[in-house]
Write a protein that holds these residues in place. Sequence first.
Motif, PDB file in Angstrom:
ATOM      1  N   GLY A   1       0.799  -1.216   0.000  1.00 47.76           N
ATOM      2  CA  GLY A   1       0.000   0.000   0.000  1.00 47.76           C
ATOM      3  C   GLY A   1       0.834   1.268   0.000  1.00 47.76           C
ATOM      4  O   GLY A   1       0.485   2.260   0.649  1.00 47.76           O
ATOM      5  N   GLN A   2       1.924   1.279  -0.758  1.00 51.65           N
ATOM      6  CA  GLN A   2       2.829   2.437  -0.760  1.00 51.65           C
ATOM      7  C   GLN A   2       2.141   3.713  -1.231  1.00 51.65           C
ATOM      8  O   GLN A   2       2.413   4.799  -0.726  1.00 51.65           O
ATOM      9  N   ARG A   3       1.245   3.591  -2.204  1.00 52.14           N
ATOM     10  CA  ARG A   3       0.595   4.786  -2.738  1.00 52.14           C
ATOM     11  C   ARG A   3      -0.344   5.437  -1.723  1.00 52.14           C
ATOM     12  O   ARG A   3      -0.664   6.609  -1.839  1.00 52.14           O
ATOM     13  N   MET A   4      -0.781   4.662  -0.731  1.00 50.92           N
ATOM     14  CA  MET A   4      -1.628   5.234   0.312  1.00 50.92           C
ATOM     15  C   MET A   4      -0.814   6.097   1.269  1.00 50.92           C
ATOM     16  O   MET A   4      -1.317   7.033   1.879  1.00 50.92           O
ATOM     17  N   GLY A   5       0.483   5.767   1.418  1.00 48.22           N
ATOM     18  CA  GLY A   5       1.366   6.553   2.266  1.00 48.22           C
ATOM     19  C   GLY A   5       1.099   6.416   3.746  1.00 48.22           C
ATOM     20  O   GLY A   5       1.440   7.300   4.537  1.00 48.22           O
TER      21      GLY A   5
ATOM     22  N   THR B   1      -6.916   2.981  -2.800  1.00 52.12           N
ATOM     23  CA  THR B   1      -5.511   3.045  -3.165  1.00 52.12           C
ATOM     24  C   THR B   1      -4.831   4.299  -2.644  1.00 52.12           C
ATOM     25  O   THR B   1      -3.659   4.263  -2.249  1.00 52.12           O
ATOM     26  N   THR B   2      -5.545   5.424  -2.656  1.00 53.63           N
ATOM     27  CA  THR B   2      -4.969   6.709  -2.232  1.00 53.63           C
ATOM     28  C   THR B   2      -5.830   7.331  -1.133  1.00 53.63           C
ATOM     29  O   THR B   2      -6.933   6.868  -0.844  1.00 53.63           O
TER      30      THR B   2
ATOM     31  N   ILE C   1     -10.591  -1.568   6.420  1.00 54.17           N
ATOM     32  CA  ILE C   1     -11.005  -1.828   5.037  1.00 54.17           C
ATOM     33  C   ILE C   1     -11.130  -3.325   4.787  1.00 54.17           C
ATOM     34  O   ILE C   1     -12.089  -3.794   4.157  1.00 54.17           O
ATOM     35  N   LEU C   2     -10.172  -4.099   5.267  1.00 52.30           N
ATOM     36  CA  LEU C   2     -10.197  -5.553   5.072  1.00 52.30           C
ATOM     37  C   LEU C   2     -11.496  -6.160   5.580  1.00 52.30           C
ATOM     38  O   LEU C   2     -12.106  -7.011   4.912  1.00 52.30           O
ATOM     39  N   ILE C   3     -11.942  -5.736   6.732  1.00 60.81           N
ATOM     40  CA  ILE C   3     -13.159  -6.297   7.314  1.00 60.81           C
ATOM     41  C   ILE C   3     -14.382  -5.901   6.495  1.00 60.81           C
ATOM     42  O   ILE C   3     -15.288  -6.718   6.267  1.00 60.81           O
ATOM     43  N   HIS C   4     -14.441  -4.661   6.047  1.00 57.49           N
ATOM     44  CA  HIS C   4     -15.553  -4.251   5.184  1.00 57.49           C
ATOM     45  C   HIS C   4     -15.663  -5.177   3.979  1.00 57.49           C
ATOM     46  O   HIS C   4     -16.758  -5.608   3.590  1.00 57.49           O
TER      47      HIS C   4
ATOM     48  N   GLY D   1       2.327   3.995   5.739  1.00 58.95           N
ATOM     49  CA  GLY D   1       3.449   3.430   6.474  1.00 58.95           C
ATOM     50  C   GLY D   1       3.207   2.017   6.955  1.00 58.95           C
ATOM     51  O   GLY D   1       4.062   1.417   7.611  1.00 58.95           O
ATOM     52  N   TYR D   2       2.024   1.463   6.626  1.00 57.71           N
ATOM     53  CA  TYR D   2       1.689   0.077   6.974  1.00 57.71           C
ATOM     54  C   TYR D   2       0.608  -0.395   6.006  1.00 57.71           C
ATOM     55  O   TYR D   2       0.130   0.383   5.169  1.00 57.71           O
ATOM     56  N   ASN D   3       0.219  -1.646   6.124  1.00 61.85           N
ATOM     57  CA  ASN D   3      -0.751  -2.223   5.200  1.00 61.85           C
ATOM     58  C   ASN D   3      -2.040  -1.402   5.196  1.00 61.85           C
ATOM     59  O   ASN D   3      -2.705  -1.252   6.221  1.00 61.85           O
ATOM     60  N   LYS D   4      -2.406  -0.878   4.017  1.00 57.65           N
ATOM     61  CA  LYS D   4      -3.579  -0.007   3.923  1.00 57.65           C
ATOM     62  C   LYS D   4      -4.870  -0.710   4.313  1.00 57.65           C
ATOM     63  O   LYS D   4      -5.862  -0.049   4.664  1.00 57.65           O
ATOM     64  N   LEU D   5      -4.870  -2.044   4.284  1.00 56.00           N
ATOM     65  CA  LEU D   5      -6.085  -2.780   4.635  1.00 56.00           C
ATOM     66  C   LEU D   5      -6.461  -2.631   6.104  1.00 56.00           C
ATOM     67  O   LEU D   5      -7.592  -2.918   6.492  1.00 56.00           O
ATOM     68  N   PHE D   6      -5.517  -2.157   6.906  1.00 57.94           N
ATOM     69  CA  PHE D   6      -5.803  -1.916   8.322  1.00 57.94           C
ATOM     70  C   PHE D   6      -6.333  -0.506   8.575  1.00 57.94           C
ATOM     71  O   PHE D   6      -6.764  -0.196   9.686  1.00 57.94           O
TER      72      PHE D   6
END
Length: 225
Positions: free
Chosen positions: A13-17, A210-211, A32-35, A19-24
């Motif tokens: 998830g680098q494009r989200m910026g 993504t962003t 997001i992952l749970i949704h 610093g960790y997995n964007k799914l959290f």
Amino acid sequence: MNYTVMMPAAGSGQRMGAGYNKLFLELDDKPILIHTLEVFEGDPSCDGIILAIKPDERAKIQSLLERFTIKKVKALVNGGEERQGSVAACIRAHDAGGIVLVHDAARPFIRRSVIAELVEVADGHGAAIAGVRAKDTMKYAQAGVVEGTVDREKLWIIQTPQAFQYDLLRQASDQAQAEDFLGTDESMLVERLGEPVRIVESSYDNVKMTTQEDLVFGEALLKRR
């Protein structure tokens, strides 16, 4: 018609910026992952979910599954460096055949009506992918210089889920691995076999988180729903 869903969730998830997995990252106080998982958890036609994850995130994901009562995750497999490797790991973990879906874990707004149509078309024809029609004028360019205008009537923006008969997807994945070919999605691997892939019209709401701008859109969608 029942199905199993395979979900690569090992990205950075680098494009989200973040610093960790964007799914959290959370939308309305829920990751997001749970949704995304809840869409399939609540679908009676979903037999199970296979998640491809980072090994060092296993404990956190297991904790989230318990906290939000997600019971359909049948396996947590170690993901690869690329999405294709993560999906391949999910394919190897599935031994029940039938219809399988590949879905981005960061697309929480997929509609169940689209899922049902994808499963039906894949069952009858082998492969089906979700997509929406291109709305904007499309240009072909090289080095920043326009070389032509593309007929947008023939252009589709492709999303997930992508649905396949299991044996067809397994063959496409195995052949790509044997030939060291890296595709941009599962449909591309099936196309290489010369097999037809049908498009099921989806919704523009089915956006991938993504962003940071996508998060704002996601919050608005949740409020609207």
